[in-house]
Enzyme design. Structure first.
Site, PDB file in Angstrom:
ATOM      1  N   LYS A  60     -32.132 -15.682 -23.623  1.00 14.45           N
ATOM      2  CA  LYS A  60     -33.114 -15.944 -24.688  1.00 14.45           C
ATOM      3  C   LYS A  60     -33.681 -17.347 -24.546  1.00 14.45           C
ATOM      4  O   LYS A  60     -34.888 -17.556 -24.639  1.00 14.45           O
ATOM      5  CB  LYS A  60     -32.465 -15.770 -26.070  1.00 14.45           C
ATOM      6  CG  LYS A  60     -32.250 -14.314 -26.443  1.00 14.45           C
ATOM      7  CD  LYS A  60     -31.349 -14.138 -27.649  1.00 14.45           C
ATOM      8  CE  LYS A  60     -31.065 -12.652 -27.867  1.00 14.45           C
ATOM      9  NZ  LYS A  60     -30.048 -12.384 -28.882  1.00 14.45           N
ATOM     10  N   GLN A 104     -26.678 -15.313 -33.354  1.00 10.81           N
ATOM     11  CA  GLN A 104     -26.177 -14.277 -32.462  1.00 10.81           C
ATOM     12  C   GLN A 104     -24.977 -13.564 -33.099  1.00 10.81           C
ATOM     13  O   GLN A 104     -24.029 -14.206 -33.540  1.00 10.81           O
ATOM     14  CB  GLN A 104     -25.768 -14.918 -31.119  1.00 10.81           C
ATOM     15  CG  GLN A 104     -25.322 -13.936 -30.065  1.00 10.81           C
ATOM     16  CD  GLN A 104     -26.450 -13.034 -29.574  1.00 10.81           C
ATOM     17  OE1 GLN A 104     -27.562 -13.471 -29.351  1.00 10.81           O
ATOM     18  NE2 GLN A 104     -26.157 -11.743 -29.424  1.00 10.81           N
ATOM     19  N   ASP A 127     -35.028 -11.879 -36.306  1.00 11.76           N
ATOM     20  CA  ASP A 127     -34.264 -10.658 -36.043  1.00 11.76           C
ATOM     21  C   ASP A 127     -34.614  -9.560 -37.045  1.00 11.76           C
ATOM     22  O   ASP A 127     -34.267  -8.397 -36.848  1.00 11.76           O
ATOM     23  CB  ASP A 127     -32.750 -10.957 -36.137  1.00 11.76           C
ATOM     24  CG  ASP A 127     -32.075 -10.918 -34.779  1.00 11.76           C
ATOM     25  OD1 ASP A 127     -32.677 -10.380 -33.833  1.00 11.76           O
ATOM     26  OD2 ASP A 127     -30.944 -11.426 -34.668  1.00 11.76           O
TER      27      ASP A 127
END
Ligand code: NAD
Length: 303
Positions: A60, A104, A127
């Site tokens: 990422k 994460q 997200d």
């Protein structure tokens, strides 16, 4: 035509598609920079040393930089307290250089994941897991949408154009994939069925699908004769199985070779949905940045 050719003709190349999305994002980032002096910023927070998470976070960060955005990496020890993590999120929420925040998952057990997701500013929630974004998506309003289903939607729109009136079946109802996928397909005017572990006669449900999206986590569960001829099949599953010579390999939830003989198009695993997920994280960061500055959003990168 032999089987191999049939298989190849039905393949949706997620890797190439993701590269196109990243180029599109990079072009827009360059434009934002030259015309407005703005650089989108993505903060990624990793707690602990889970090896798979470390690989994701590294990828990422690299792709963020490659598209010209600023990446902020926060690697915290596995012992980090929930209070310290929440304090970091409060700082990132307030930081104007940060347009997207990603924590994460999974988090260490002593941390309440829901409390952490709730602490992210919904406008920076790239997200799309914050309850505000879930609610906005569920009510057909402008939201930040979870990356994996957004990537699936982009590939479906690219392949099929309008999805209006098509029968879509989503197998799996997780908050990360199945549920938001169903909402997105509904928003694009599909007739949507969501199947899950308690659904009866899954094979028959799948046979009615013009669009079949599978996110279960069971290798090869969807058989070739469950597919409607000509259907578009999106295989989200990522399963590591044993292969010859003591090695392992990745497979999806769909029996690819059998399904590809029947489907009109199908995503492979690996090289299908996977690469699109990070590409959509970047596009969500760009979208969040444009919205934060009241600028027009790039075409084709949002739901
Ligand atoms: P999950 O475990 O949270 O959800 C699985 C869903 O499958 C559940 O809703 C369950 O009801 C359903 N299910 C289980 N057994 C079933 C059965 N026999 N018949 C019908 N439905 C059944 O999983 P998830 O997080 O949604 O992930 C699903 C898969 O997608 C996993 O393989 C995961 O690794 C993969 N995934 C891939 C990406 C990507 O970027 N490509 C992203 C997220 C998840």
């Amino acid at each position: 035509m032999n089987i191999r050719e049939t298989t190849l003709s039905a393949r949706i190349d997620g890797k190439a598609f993701a590269a196109d999305v990243r180029t599109h994002v990079a072009d827009h980032v360059a434009e934002l920079n030259s015309e407005h002096g703005i650089t989108p910023g993505l903060a990624v927070v990793l707690v602990g040393e889970d090896p798979a998470s470390e690989v994701y976070v590294r990828n990422k960060a690299r792709q963020t930089r490659e598209t010209g955005m600023t990446g902020f990496e926060h690697k915290l020890s596995a012992e980090t307290s929930q209070a310290d993590l929440l304090a970091l999120l409060a700082r990132l929420n307030a930081d104007p250089a940060v347009h997207g925040i990603l924590v994460q998952l999974p988090l260490p057990r002593h941390i309440d994941t829901e409390a952490v997701l709730a602490a992210i500013d919904p406008a920076k929630d790239v997200d799309g897991f914050h309850i505000s974004n879930v609610g906005l998506l569920g009510t057909g309003q402008k939201a930040l949408v979870p990356c994996t289903p957004l990537g699936c939607l982009m590939m479906l729109r690219d392949r099929l154009g309008s999805l209006k009136g098509l029968n879509a079946v989503v197998v799996g109802r997780s908050n990360i994939v199945g549920r938001p996928m169903a909402q997105l397909l509904l928003r694009d005017d599909c007739t949507v069925t969501v199947a899950h572990r308690h659904s009866r006669d899954l094979a028959e449900i799948c046979r009615g699908a013009d669009i079949l999206v599978v996110a279960v986590g069971r290798p090869g569960m969807i058989k070739g004769d469950w597919i409607k001829p000509g259907a578009t099949v999106i295989d989200v599953g990522i399963n590591r199985i044993e292969a010859e010579g003591g090695k392992t390999r990745l497979v999806g939830d769909v029996d690819f070779d059998a399904a590809a003989r029947v489907a009109g198009a199908i995503t492979p695993v690996p090289g299908g949905v996977g690469p699109m997920t990070i590409a959509c994280l970047l596009s969500n960061t760009l979208t969040a940045c444009c919205r934060a500055h009241g600028l027009p959003e790039p075409d084709g990168l949002t739901a």
